[in-house]
Design a protein around this motif. Structure first.
Motif, PDB file in Angstrom:
ATOM      1  N   ARG A  58     -10.796   6.944 -10.149  1.00  0.00           N
ATOM      2  CA  ARG A  58     -11.025   6.554 -11.544  1.00  0.00           C
ATOM      3  C   ARG A  58     -10.050   5.452 -11.931  1.00  0.00           C
ATOM      4  O   ARG A  58      -8.933   5.395 -11.420  1.00  0.00           O
ATOM      5  N   ILE A  59     -10.469   4.604 -12.828  1.00  0.00           N
ATOM      6  CA  ILE A  59      -9.538   3.588 -13.326  1.00  0.00           C
ATOM      7  C   ILE A  59      -8.511   4.266 -14.221  1.00  0.00           C
ATOM      8  O   ILE A  59      -8.755   5.330 -14.806  1.00  0.00           O
ATOM      9  N   ASP A  60      -7.362   3.644 -14.323  1.00  0.00           N
ATOM     10  CA  ASP A  60      -6.251   4.253 -15.047  1.00  0.00           C
ATOM     11  C   ASP A  60      -6.586   4.578 -16.497  1.00  0.00           C
ATOM     12  O   ASP A  60      -6.154   5.598 -17.035  1.00  0.00           O
ATOM     13  N   SER A  61      -7.370   3.733 -17.126  1.00  0.00           N
ATOM     14  CA  SER A  61      -7.626   3.905 -18.557  1.00  0.00           C
ATOM     15  C   SER A  61      -8.458   5.142 -18.886  1.00  0.00           C
ATOM     16  O   SER A  61      -8.528   5.543 -20.049  1.00  0.00           O
ATOM     17  N   VAL A  62      -9.091   5.749 -17.884  1.00  0.00           N
ATOM     18  CA  VAL A  62      -9.906   6.938 -18.151  1.00  0.00           C
ATOM     19  C   VAL A  62      -9.331   8.195 -17.525  1.00  0.00           C
ATOM     20  O   VAL A  62      -9.875   9.287 -17.721  1.00  0.00           O
ATOM     21  N   LYS A  63      -8.263   8.056 -16.774  1.00  0.00           N
ATOM     22  CA  LYS A  63      -7.652   9.235 -16.152  1.00  0.00           C
ATOM     23  C   LYS A  63      -7.178  10.205 -17.228  1.00  0.00           C
ATOM     24  O   LYS A  63      -6.588   9.813 -18.220  1.00  0.00           O
ATOM     25  N   GLY A  64      -7.475  11.472 -17.004  1.00  0.00           N
ATOM     26  CA  GLY A  64      -7.140  12.485 -17.994  1.00  0.00           C
ATOM     27  C   GLY A  64      -8.197  12.668 -19.060  1.00  0.00           C
ATOM     28  O   GLY A  64      -8.116  13.602 -19.860  1.00  0.00           O
ATOM     29  N   ARG A  65      -9.175  11.777 -19.083  1.00  0.00           N
ATOM     30  CA  ARG A  65     -10.240  11.868 -20.096  1.00  0.00           C
ATOM     31  C   ARG A  65     -11.625  11.991 -19.473  1.00  0.00           C
ATOM     32  O   ARG A  65     -12.479  12.705 -19.995  1.00  0.00           O
ATOM     33  N   PHE A  66     -11.880  11.273 -18.396  1.00  0.00           N
ATOM     34  CA  PHE A  66     -13.186  11.281 -17.743  1.00  0.00           C
ATOM     35  C   PHE A  66     -13.094  12.054 -16.429  1.00  0.00           C
ATOM     36  O   PHE A  66     -12.120  11.920 -15.684  1.00  0.00           O
ATOM     37  N   PRO A  84     -12.929   3.819 -28.982  1.00  0.00           N
ATOM     38  CA  PRO A  84     -13.807   2.660 -29.214  1.00  0.00           C
ATOM     39  C   PRO A  84     -13.828   1.699 -28.030  1.00  0.00           C
ATOM     40  O   PRO A  84     -14.848   1.057 -27.767  1.00  0.00           O
ATOM     41  N   GLY A  85     -12.729   1.602 -27.299  1.00  0.00           N
ATOM     42  CA  GLY A  85     -12.669   0.736 -26.131  1.00  0.00           C
ATOM     43  C   GLY A  85     -13.546   1.181 -24.981  1.00  0.00           C
ATOM     44  O   GLY A  85     -13.735   0.414 -24.027  1.00  0.00           O
ATOM     45  N   ASP A  86     -14.085   2.392 -25.064  1.00  0.00           N
ATOM     46  CA  ASP A  86     -15.008   2.875 -24.039  1.00  0.00           C
ATOM     47  C   ASP A  86     -16.439   2.418 -24.302  1.00  0.00           C
ATOM     48  O   ASP A  86     -17.328   2.659 -23.481  1.00  0.00           O
ATOM     49  N   THR A  87     -16.652   1.783 -25.434  1.00  0.00           N
ATOM     50  CA  THR A  87     -17.985   1.304 -25.772  1.00  0.00           C
ATOM     51  C   THR A  87     -18.460   0.272 -24.767  1.00  0.00           C
ATOM     52  O   THR A  87     -17.775  -0.722 -24.497  1.00  0.00           O
ATOM     53  N   ALA A  88     -19.619   0.532 -24.176  1.00  0.00           N
ATOM     54  CA  ALA A  88     -20.164  -0.351 -23.138  1.00  0.00           C
ATOM     55  C   ALA A  88     -21.517   0.180 -22.702  1.00  0.00           C
ATOM     56  O   ALA A  88     -21.913   1.286 -23.083  1.00  0.00           O
ATOM     57  N   VAL A  89     -22.193  -0.615 -21.906  1.00  0.00           N
ATOM     58  CA  VAL A  89     -23.362  -0.124 -21.187  1.00  0.00           C
ATOM     59  C   VAL A  89     -22.859   0.421 -19.851  1.00  0.00           C
ATOM     60  O   VAL A  89     -22.141  -0.268 -19.130  1.00  0.00           O
ATOM     61  N   TYR A  90     -23.224   1.649 -19.560  1.00  0.00           N
ATOM     62  CA  TYR A  90     -22.773   2.312 -18.335  1.00  0.00           C
ATOM     63  C   TYR A  90     -23.913   2.298 -17.311  1.00  0.00           C
ATOM     64  O   TYR A  90     -25.058   2.628 -17.631  1.00  0.00           O
ATOM     65  N   TYR A  91     -23.564   1.934 -16.087  1.00  0.00           N
ATOM     66  CA  TYR A  91     -24.537   1.829 -15.007  1.00  0.00           C
ATOM     67  C   TYR A  91     -24.167   2.769 -13.864  1.00  0.00           C
ATOM     68  O   TYR A  91     -23.017   2.806 -13.419  1.00  0.00           O
ATOM     69  N   CYS A  92     -25.163   3.474 -13.389  1.00  0.00           N
ATOM     70  CA  CYS A  92     -25.003   4.303 -12.211  1.00  0.00           C
ATOM     71  C   CYS A  92     -25.141   3.435 -10.961  1.00  0.00           C
ATOM     72  O   CYS A  92     -25.988   2.527 -10.931  1.00  0.00           O
ATOM     73  N   HIS A  93     -24.343   3.708  -9.973  1.00  0.00           N
ATOM     74  CA  HIS A  93     -24.366   2.921  -8.733  1.00  0.00           C
ATOM     75  C   HIS A  93     -24.289   3.861  -7.530  1.00  0.00           C
ATOM     76  O   HIS A  93     -23.646   4.917  -7.585  1.00  0.00           O
ATOM     77  N   ALA A  94     -24.949   3.452  -6.466  1.00  0.00           N
ATOM     78  CA  ALA A  94     -24.867   4.191  -5.211  1.00  0.00           C
ATOM     79  C   ALA A  94     -24.849   3.207  -4.052  1.00  0.00           C
ATOM     80  O   ALA A  94     -25.432   2.121  -4.128  1.00  0.00           O
ATOM     81  N   GLU A  95     -24.158   3.593  -3.010  1.00  0.00           N
ATOM     82  CA  GLU A  95     -24.084   2.767  -1.803  1.00  0.00           C
ATOM     83  C   GLU A  95     -24.397   3.642  -0.609  1.00  0.00           C
ATOM     84  O   GLU A  95     -23.936   4.790  -0.511  1.00  0.00           O
ATOM     85  N   HIS A  96     -25.216   3.080   0.281  1.00  0.00           N
ATOM     86  CA  HIS A  96     -25.514   3.799   1.513  1.00  0.00           C
ATOM     87  C   HIS A  96     -25.844   2.797   2.590  1.00  0.00           C
ATOM     88  O   HIS A  96     -26.736   1.966   2.415  1.00  0.00           O
ATOM     89  N   ASN A  97     -25.101   2.859   3.679  1.00  0.00           N
ATOM     90  CA  ASN A  97     -25.311   1.934   4.799  1.00  0.00           C
ATOM     91  C   ASN A  97     -25.332   0.480   4.336  1.00  0.00           C
ATOM     92  O   ASN A  97     -26.205  -0.292   4.730  1.00  0.00           O
ATOM     93  N   LEU A  98     -24.380   0.146   3.498  1.00  0.00           N
ATOM     94  CA  LEU A  98     -24.181  -1.215   2.996  1.00  0.00           C
ATOM     95  C   LEU A  98     -25.257  -1.670   2.031  1.00  0.00           C
ATOM     96  O   LEU A  98     -25.241  -2.814   1.588  1.00  0.00           O
ATOM     97  N   HIS A  99     -26.189  -0.796   1.671  1.00  0.00           N
ATOM     98  CA  HIS A  99     -27.159  -1.116   0.628  1.00  0.00           C
ATOM     99  C   HIS A  99     -26.638  -0.574  -0.696  1.00  0.00           C
ATOM    100  O   HIS A  99     -26.109   0.531  -0.767  1.00  0.00           O
ATOM    101  N   HIS A 100     -26.798  -1.393  -1.732  1.00  0.00           N
ATOM    102  CA  HIS A 100     -26.333  -1.022  -3.058  1.00  0.00           C
ATOM    103  C   HIS A 100     -27.518  -0.813  -3.994  1.00  0.00           C
ATOM    104  O   HIS A 100     -28.465  -1.599  -3.986  1.00  0.00           O
ATOM    105  N   TYR A 101     -27.419   0.224  -4.788  1.00  0.00           N
ATOM    106  CA  TYR A 101     -28.491   0.582  -5.697  1.00  0.00           C
ATOM    107  C   TYR A 101     -27.902   0.753  -7.100  1.00  0.00           C
ATOM    108  O   TYR A 101     -26.784   1.247  -7.260  1.00  0.00           O
ATOM    109  N   TRP A 102     -28.696   0.351  -8.092  1.00  0.00           N
ATOM    110  CA  TRP A 102     -28.261   0.432  -9.492  1.00  0.00           C
ATOM    111  C   TRP A 102     -29.307   1.139 -10.325  1.00  0.00           C
ATOM    112  O   TRP A 102     -30.502   0.929 -10.148  1.00  0.00           O
TER     113      TRP A 102
END
Length: 112
Positions: A58-66, A84-102
């Motif tokens: 996890r990134i430092d800014s969300v540790k202890g919260r997410f 308020p700084g968490d406001t954003a569009v959140y995207y799910c991501h997956a990687e498998h055998n060097l293929h990336h999916y969103w």
């Protein structure tokens, strides 16, 4: 592989939200899965990830919260003490055998 995200919405600062992402179309346990986010005018950034073995990052800014969790090819992101700084569009991501999916983005808005 298709990623279907759900959750998100509008919440007041200090509140909680839970995002879920389910992968379909793969008979394999995907390698890394995670959540990225992108706020207006900012680059997309990794928020949290989890490997097929359950190791998390996890990134430092969300540790202890997410908290990111995983059950096979479904991941969840429990977001507490939202800011308020968490406001954003959140995207799910997956990687498998060097293929990336969103997945499609899901909006998270935290009001002050």
């Amino acid at each position: 592989v298709q990623l279907q995200a759900s959750g998100g919405g509008l919440v007041q600062a200090g509140g909680s939200l839970r995002l879920s992402c389910a992968a379909s179309g793969s008979i394999f346990r995907l390698n890394d899965m995670g959540w990225y986010r992108q706020a207006p005018g900012n680059q997309r950034e990794l928020v949290a990830s989890i490997t097929s073995g359950g190791r998390t990052n996890r990134i430092d800014s969300v540790k202890g919260r997410f908290t990111i969790s995983r059950d096979e090819n479904t991941i969840n992101l429990q977001m507490n003490s939202l800011k308020p700084g968490d406001t954003a569009v959140y995207y799910c991501h997956a990687e498998h055998n060097l293929h990336h999916y969103w997945g499609q983005g899901t909006q998270v808005t935290v009001s002050s």
